[in-house]
Design a protein around this motif. Structure first.
Motif, PDB file in Angstrom:
ATOM      1  N   ALA A  98      -2.983   6.127   6.495  1.00 39.74           N
ATOM      2  CA  ALA A  98      -3.113   5.765   4.999  1.00 39.74           C
ATOM      3  C   ALA A  98      -2.849   4.988   4.477  1.00 39.74           C
ATOM      4  CB  ALA A  98      -3.569   6.762   4.512  1.00 39.74           C
ATOM      5  N   ALA A  99      -1.717   4.355   4.291  1.00 40.18           N
ATOM      6  CA  ALA A  99      -1.015   3.375   3.619  1.00 40.18           C
ATOM      7  C   ALA A  99      -1.405   2.174   3.733  1.00 40.18           C
ATOM      8  CB  ALA A  99       0.315   4.067   3.031  1.00 40.18           C
ATOM      9  N   HIS A 100      -1.022   1.814   4.999  1.00 39.50           N
ATOM     10  CA  HIS A 100      -1.486   0.578   6.089  1.00 39.50           C
ATOM     11  C   HIS A 100      -3.407   0.445   5.999  1.00 39.50           C
ATOM     12  CE1 HIS A 100      -2.392  -2.074   9.522  1.00 39.50           C
ATOM     13  NE2 HIS A 100      -1.627  -2.670   8.759  1.00 39.50           N
ATOM     14  N   ALA A 101      -4.019   1.235   5.990  1.00 39.88           N
ATOM     15  CA  ALA A 101      -5.303   0.762   5.385  1.00 39.88           C
ATOM     16  C   ALA A 101      -5.649   0.180   3.963  1.00 39.88           C
ATOM     17  CB  ALA A 101      -6.058   2.168   5.378  1.00 39.88           C
ATOM     18  N   GLN A 102      -4.411   1.027   3.257  1.00 35.75           N
ATOM     19  CA  GLN A 102      -5.061   0.264   1.563  1.00 35.75           C
ATOM     20  C   GLN A 102      -4.579  -1.154   1.159  1.00 35.75           C
ATOM     21  OE1 GLN A 102      -1.718   1.509  -2.027  1.00 35.75           O
ATOM     22  NE2 GLN A 102      -3.836   2.505  -2.631  1.00 35.75           N
ATOM     23  N   ALA A 103      -2.934  -1.208   2.221  1.00 33.32           N
ATOM     24  CA  ALA A 103      -2.475  -2.583   2.030  1.00 33.32           C
ATOM     25  C   ALA A 103      -3.370  -3.927   2.718  1.00 33.32           C
ATOM     26  CB  ALA A 103      -0.774  -2.551   2.594  1.00 33.32           C
ATOM     27  N   LYS A 104      -4.190  -2.518   3.597  1.00 33.55           N
ATOM     28  CA  LYS A 104      -4.440  -3.965   4.594  1.00 33.55           C
ATOM     29  C   LYS A 104      -5.935  -4.124   3.600  1.00 33.55           C
ATOM     30  CE  LYS A 104      -6.301  -5.696   8.850  1.00 33.55           C
ATOM     31  NZ  LYS A 104      -5.313  -6.813   9.708  1.00 33.55           N
ATOM     32  N   VAL A 136       8.225  -0.956   5.919  1.00 33.18           N
ATOM     33  CA  VAL A 136       7.183   0.282   6.194  1.00 33.18           C
ATOM     34  C   VAL A 136       8.452   1.012   5.163  1.00 33.18           C
ATOM     35  CG1 VAL A 136       6.982   2.520   6.916  1.00 33.18           C
ATOM     36  CG2 VAL A 136       5.971   0.314   8.059  1.00 33.18           C
ATOM     37  N   THR A 137       8.109   2.194   4.380  1.00 36.36           N
ATOM     38  CA  THR A 137       9.074   2.647   3.621  1.00 36.36           C
ATOM     39  C   THR A 137       9.228   4.430   3.592  1.00 36.36           C
ATOM     40  OG1 THR A 137       9.801   1.019   2.292  1.00 36.36           O
ATOM     41  CG2 THR A 137      10.670   2.487   1.749  1.00 36.36           C
ATOM     42  N   LEU A 138       9.879   4.818   3.710  1.00 34.25           N
ATOM     43  CA  LEU A 138       9.668   6.581   3.953  1.00 34.25           C
ATOM     44  C   LEU A 138      10.759   6.693   3.095  1.00 34.25           C
ATOM     45  CD1 LEU A 138       9.032   7.139   7.918  1.00 34.25           C
ATOM     46  CD2 LEU A 138       7.262   6.524   5.951  1.00 34.25           C
ATOM     47  N   ASP A 139      10.213   8.468   2.339  1.00 35.23           N
ATOM     48  CA  ASP A 139      10.826   8.806   1.486  1.00 35.23           C
ATOM     49  C   ASP A 139      11.942  10.005   2.452  1.00 35.23           C
ATOM     50  OD1 ASP A 139      11.201  11.689   0.200  1.00 35.23           O
ATOM     51  OD2 ASP A 139      10.775   9.585  -2.132  1.00 35.23           O
ATOM     52  N   PRO A 140      12.880  10.185   2.013  1.00 37.70           N
ATOM     53  CA  PRO A 140      13.770  11.240   3.540  1.00 37.70           C
ATOM     54  C   PRO A 140      12.766  12.706   2.999  1.00 37.70           C
ATOM     55  CG  PRO A 140      15.130   9.809   1.740  1.00 37.70           C
ATOM     56  CD  PRO A 140      13.962   9.253   1.497  1.00 37.70           C
ATOM     57  N   SER A 141      12.645  12.935   1.859  1.00 37.98           N
ATOM     58  CA  SER A 141      11.687  14.735   2.174  1.00 37.98           C
ATOM     59  C   SER A 141      10.611  14.029   3.279  1.00 37.98           C
ATOM     60  CB  SER A 141      11.656  14.472   0.644  1.00 37.98           C
ATOM     61  OG  SER A 141      10.086  13.252   0.782  1.00 37.98           O
ATOM     62  N   LEU A 142      10.749  13.303   3.696  1.00 42.10           N
ATOM     63  CA  LEU A 142       9.884  13.848   4.965  1.00 42.10           C
ATOM     64  C   LEU A 142       9.945  14.047   5.999  1.00 42.10           C
ATOM     65  CD1 LEU A 142       7.514  10.059   3.741  1.00 42.10           C
ATOM     66  CD2 LEU A 142       6.921  13.320   3.527  1.00 42.10           C
ATOM     67  N   GLY A 167       1.102  -0.781  -0.254  1.00 41.44           N
ATOM     68  CA  GLY A 167      -0.144  -0.196   0.043  1.00 41.44           C
ATOM     69  C   GLY A 167       1.046   0.934  -0.133  1.00 41.44           C
ATOM     70  N   THR A 168       0.208   2.368  -0.764  1.00 41.73           N
ATOM     71  CA  THR A 168       1.478   3.465  -0.697  1.00 41.73           C
ATOM     72  C   THR A 168       0.640   5.024  -0.860  1.00 41.73           C
ATOM     73  OG1 THR A 168       0.805   4.104  -3.087  1.00 41.73           O
ATOM     74  CG2 THR A 168       2.628   2.321  -2.870  1.00 41.73           C
ATOM     75  N   ALA A 169       1.209   5.790   0.448  1.00 45.61           N
ATOM     76  CA  ALA A 169       0.322   6.952   0.238  1.00 45.61           C
ATOM     77  C   ALA A 169       1.153   8.064   0.540  1.00 45.61           C
ATOM     78  CB  ALA A 169      -0.326   7.022   2.111  1.00 45.61           C
ATOM     79  N   GLY A 170       0.182   9.172  -0.309  1.00 42.36           N
ATOM     80  CA  GLY A 170       1.718  10.339  -0.638  1.00 42.36           C
ATOM     81  C   GLY A 170       2.045  10.452  -1.580  1.00 42.36           C
ATOM     82  N   ALA A 171       1.815   9.860  -2.565  1.00 47.04           N
ATOM     83  CA  ALA A 171       2.355  10.115  -4.182  1.00 47.04           C
ATOM     84  C   ALA A 171       3.874   8.610  -3.927  1.00 47.04           C
ATOM     85  CB  ALA A 171       2.635  11.108  -4.511  1.00 47.04           C
ATOM     86  N   GLY A 172       3.611   7.849  -3.042  1.00 45.20           N
ATOM     87  CA  GLY A 172       4.512   7.317  -3.367  1.00 45.20           C
ATOM     88  C   GLY A 172       5.226   7.244  -2.074  1.00 45.20           C
ATOM     89  N   MET A 173       5.330   8.087  -1.274  1.00 46.89           N
ATOM     90  CA  MET A 173       6.291   8.805  -0.282  1.00 46.89           C
ATOM     91  C   MET A 173       6.568   7.660   1.105  1.00 46.89           C
ATOM     92  SD  MET A 173       6.525  13.085  -0.157  1.00 46.89           S
ATOM     93  CE  MET A 173       4.335  13.008  -0.081  1.00 46.89           C
ATOM     94  N   VAL A 174       5.222   7.212   0.190  1.00 49.79           N
ATOM     95  CA  VAL A 174       4.945   6.244   1.774  1.00 49.79           C
ATOM     96  C   VAL A 174       4.211   4.667   1.742  1.00 49.79           C
ATOM     97  CG1 VAL A 174       3.900   6.083   4.076  1.00 49.79           C
ATOM     98  CG2 VAL A 174       4.603   7.993   4.137  1.00 49.79           C
ATOM     99  N   VAL A 230       2.431  14.696   9.447  1.00 50.44           N
ATOM    100  CA  VAL A 230       1.695  13.988   8.648  1.00 50.44           C
ATOM    101  C   VAL A 230       2.104  12.715   8.155  1.00 50.44           C
ATOM    102  CG1 VAL A 230       1.921  14.158   5.684  1.00 50.44           C
ATOM    103  CG2 VAL A 230       1.070  16.852   6.827  1.00 50.44           C
ATOM    104  N   VAL A 231       3.191  13.024   8.337  1.00 53.24           N
ATOM    105  CA  VAL A 231       4.578  11.203   8.103  1.00 53.24           C
ATOM    106  C   VAL A 231       3.164   9.717   8.933  1.00 53.24           C
ATOM    107  CG1 VAL A 231       6.277   9.685   8.536  1.00 53.24           C
ATOM    108  CG2 VAL A 231       6.633  12.475   7.711  1.00 53.24           C
ATOM    109  N   GLU A 232       2.958  10.352   9.732  1.00 51.33           N
ATOM    110  CA  GLU A 232       2.174   8.994  10.964  1.00 51.33           C
ATOM    111  C   GLU A 232       0.891   8.710  10.173  1.00 51.33           C
ATOM    112  OE1 GLU A 232       4.038  10.986  15.421  1.00 51.33           O
ATOM    113  OE2 GLU A 232       2.249  11.434  14.464  1.00 51.33           O
ATOM    114  N   ASP A 233       0.124   9.826   9.441  1.00 51.61           N
ATOM    115  CA  ASP A 233      -1.101   9.370   8.952  1.00 51.61           C
ATOM    116  C   ASP A 233      -1.169   9.411   7.568  1.00 51.61           C
ATOM    117  OD1 ASP A 233      -2.407  11.516  10.999  1.00 51.61           O
ATOM    118  OD2 ASP A 233      -2.509  13.383  10.102  1.00 51.61           O
ATOM    119  N   LEU A 234      -0.024   9.037   7.033  1.00 56.83           N
ATOM    120  CA  LEU A 234       0.649   9.238   5.286  1.00 56.83           C
ATOM    121  C   LEU A 234       1.210   6.998   6.086  1.00 56.83           C
ATOM    122  CD1 LEU A 234       2.639  11.043   4.267  1.00 56.83           C
ATOM    123  CD2 LEU A 234       0.250  10.936   3.356  1.00 56.83           C
ATOM    124  N   ILE A 235       1.255   7.281   7.322  1.00 64.19           N
ATOM    125  CA  ILE A 235       1.554   5.504   6.770  1.00 64.19           C
ATOM    126  C   ILE A 235       0.265   5.495   7.848  1.00 64.19           C
ATOM    127  CG2 ILE A 235       2.588   3.935   9.099  1.00 64.19           C
ATOM    128  CD1 ILE A 235       4.890   6.297   9.331  1.00 64.19           C
TER     129      ILE A 235
END
Length: 107
Positions: free
Chosen positions: A73-79, A52-58, A32-39, A66-71
């Motif tokens: 969201a990405a988890h929800a998509q993968a689930k 969990v993979t995070l873009d360093p720009s975050l 699952g991804t969120a934030g245009a692939g940043m998470v 914001v990063v916590e919320d993106l994680i």
């Protein structure tokens, strides 16, 4: 009585197949991804979080929330994708027979 023994045999076969499917689902991964692939998060088809993979720009202090919320969201998509895989595998296992609403599998 012949029908009963055949039905019991089929139930045992299905139970064996379900055990095999459960073991296989430990090895199936969904992403699952969120934030245009940043998470990105990777889960097993059973929903276990593997990576969990995070873009360093975050990584700025101001963006922590914001990063916590993106994680999340990405988890929800993968689930959700994992649930789709489980449903598809169950449909294959049951020969396309839909299980009753609310029926939960023991995994």
């Amino acid at each position: 009585m012949k029908n009963l023994s055949e039905m019991l045999k089929k139930a045992q076969e299905m139970q064996s197949k379900m055990g095999d499917m459960q073991a296989e689902l430990d090895n199936v991964e969904v992403e699952g991804t969120a934030g245009a692939g940043m998470v990105t998060v990777v889960l097993t088809a059973k929903g276990d979080l593997k990576k969990v993979t995070l873009d360093p720009s975050l990584f700025t202090a101001e963006d922590k929330e914001v990063v916590e919320d993106l994680i999340v969201a990405a988890h929800a998509q993968a689930k959700a994708k994992a649930a789709d895989v489980m449903q598809s595998r169950m449909k294959d296992l049951t020969g396309g027979i839909d299980l009753p609403a609310g029926f939960k599998m023991p995994f």
